[in-house]
Write a protein that holds these residues in place. Structure first.
Motif, PDB file in Angstrom:
ATOM      1  N   TRP A   1       0.875  -1.173   0.000  1.00  0.00           N
ATOM      2  CA  TRP A   1       0.000   0.000   0.000  1.00  0.00           C
ATOM      3  C   TRP A   1       0.907   1.217   0.000  1.00  0.00           C
ATOM      4  N   LEU A   2       0.874   1.957  -1.105  1.00  0.00           N
ATOM      5  CA  LEU A   2       1.701   3.139  -1.264  1.00  0.00           C
ATOM      6  C   LEU A   2       0.804   4.366  -1.265  1.00  0.00           C
TER       7      LEU A   2
ATOM      8  N   PRO B   1      -8.658  -6.671 -10.741  1.00  0.00           N
ATOM      9  CA  PRO B   1      -7.325  -6.225 -11.182  1.00  0.00           C
ATOM     10  C   PRO B   1      -6.272  -6.561 -10.132  1.00  0.00           C
ATOM     11  N   ASP B   2      -5.027  -6.363 -10.479  1.00  0.00           N
ATOM     12  CA  ASP B   2      -3.933  -6.571  -9.524  1.00  0.00           C
ATOM     13  C   ASP B   2      -3.670  -5.322  -8.696  1.00  0.00           C
ATOM     14  N   ILE B   3      -4.048  -4.163  -9.235  1.00  0.00           N
ATOM     15  CA  ILE B   3      -3.701  -2.880  -8.623  1.00  0.00           C
ATOM     16  C   ILE B   3      -4.955  -2.021  -8.482  1.00  0.00           C
ATOM     17  N   LEU B   4      -5.117  -1.402  -7.329  1.00  0.00           N
ATOM     18  CA  LEU B   4      -6.208  -0.459  -7.081  1.00  0.00           C
ATOM     19  C   LEU B   4      -5.610   0.912  -6.816  1.00  0.00           C
TER      20      LEU B   4
ATOM     21  N   LEU C   1      -4.287  -7.377  -3.244  1.00  0.00           N
ATOM     22  CA  LEU C   1      -4.231  -6.194  -4.087  1.00  0.00           C
ATOM     23  C   LEU C   1      -3.014  -5.330  -3.747  1.00  0.00           C
ATOM     24  N   THR C   2      -2.491  -4.676  -4.750  1.00  0.00           N
ATOM     25  CA  THR C   2      -1.553  -3.573  -4.546  1.00  0.00           C
ATOM     26  C   THR C   2      -2.372  -2.290  -4.567  1.00  0.00           C
ATOM     27  N   VAL C   3      -2.189  -1.429  -3.569  1.00  0.00           N
ATOM     28  CA  VAL C   3      -2.997  -0.217  -3.454  1.00  0.00           C
ATOM     29  C   VAL C   3      -2.112   1.013  -3.550  1.00  0.00           C
ATOM     30  N   ILE C   4      -2.530   1.955  -4.392  1.00  0.00           N
ATOM     31  CA  ILE C   4      -1.887   3.275  -4.443  1.00  0.00           C
ATOM     32  C   ILE C   4      -2.950   4.295  -4.077  1.00  0.00           C
TER      33      ILE C   4
END
Length: 279
Positions: free
Chosen positions: A35-36, A159-162, A192-195
């Protein structure tokens, strides 16, 4: 963990500006499952950066690689398959006449069969607690409900990224907490990868790592505790100081010795209880 996003020397200029770059030689990576948080004052370039990563801006300087695929005009749709984005105002991304129709929209674009689509839509609405609103008109929902529907649309396409682009800024404090808790749960369950693009310091505290953007430049990169301990510098960058930092300063002004470094609200509460019990 492997890097799922790799941005190198990314620059971008809007045509209707005075030539000052909106993004100025930015490089960073994001690990899968991380989580970025991207923080900065309004106009700092953080939303521009998110749109560049999603292929919404035709940058010509630098590279963006997502899931091992270098972003180019030829690969942009392949890259977007890996990313789901929720914007500040969900009304701008609703297209369906009902909640159910709207959640199905992304699946229809991917030519998913109806036999597969129906259970996926239902499961996505269940995940975000909106199944009972399936036949409601999206525009008639509350702000928090709208964001849940937007999130359900992302969950459905898996998806892989949110990317959350100021997605909680129009919510009240409780709605913001509920939304972030839901994203955190989905992140853990679905890897999930979260931005998170935000100017809300408390929201950014949920992240594993924080990037600070100022006038198109990446000026700081560290864990939240390290970033938020820099109270005066945050103000200089046009950001707010976390509530716990304000509270510690108020206590210090009254001659009370407080812990050094940044503390979350929970950590601050525990310290206060311990301090009170010892008096």
């Amino acid at each position: 963990m492997e890097n799922i996003i790799d941005v190198q020397h990314l620059s971008y200029r809007y045509q209707d500006t005075d030539g000052r770059p909106a993004l100025d030689d930015i490089s960073f990576t994001v690990k899968a499952g991380e989580w970025l948080a991207l923080v900065g004052h309004n106009g700092s370039g953080k939303s521009t950066l998110a749109r560049a990563v999603d292929g919404l801006l035709p940058f010509s300087e630098g590279t963006v690689t997502v899931g091992g695929i270098k972003l180019t005009p030829e690969t942009v749709w392949e890259v977007r398959e890996k990313i789901g984005m929720i914007f500040q105002n969900p009304d701008n991304q609703f297209v369906g006449a009902t909640v159910e129709d709207d959640v199905a929209f992304g699946l229809e674009n991917r030519q998913i069969s109806r036999a597969e689509m129906v259970p996926r839509v239902k499961a996505a609405l269940d995940e975000v607690g909106m199944q009972t609103f399936a036949q409601r008109e999206p525009g008639a929902l509350s702000g928090g409900q709208k964001q849940r529907v937007a999130l359900a649309g992302i969950v459905a396409i898996a998806p892989d990224i949110l990317i959350l682009d100021e997605a909680t800024s129009m919510l009240d404090p409780q709605g913001r907490r509920d939304m972030l808790a839901l994203v955190q749960r989905l992140r853990e369950e679905k890897h999930l990868t979260v931005i998170s693009i935000t100017h809300d310091i408390d929201e950014a505290a949920s992240a594993d790592r924080v990037l600070v953007i100022d006038d198109g430049k990446l000026v700081e990169e560290a864990q939240p505790a390290e970033i938020f301990a820099q109270g005066e510098r945050l103000i200089h960058l046009g950001l707010d100081v976390p509530f716990t930092a304000k509270l510690k300063q108020a206590l210090q002004d009254r001659g009370i010795t407080v812990p050094t470094g940044y503390q979350t609200t929970t950590e601050m509460e525990e310290w206060l209880w311990q301090s009170l019990s010892n008096t």
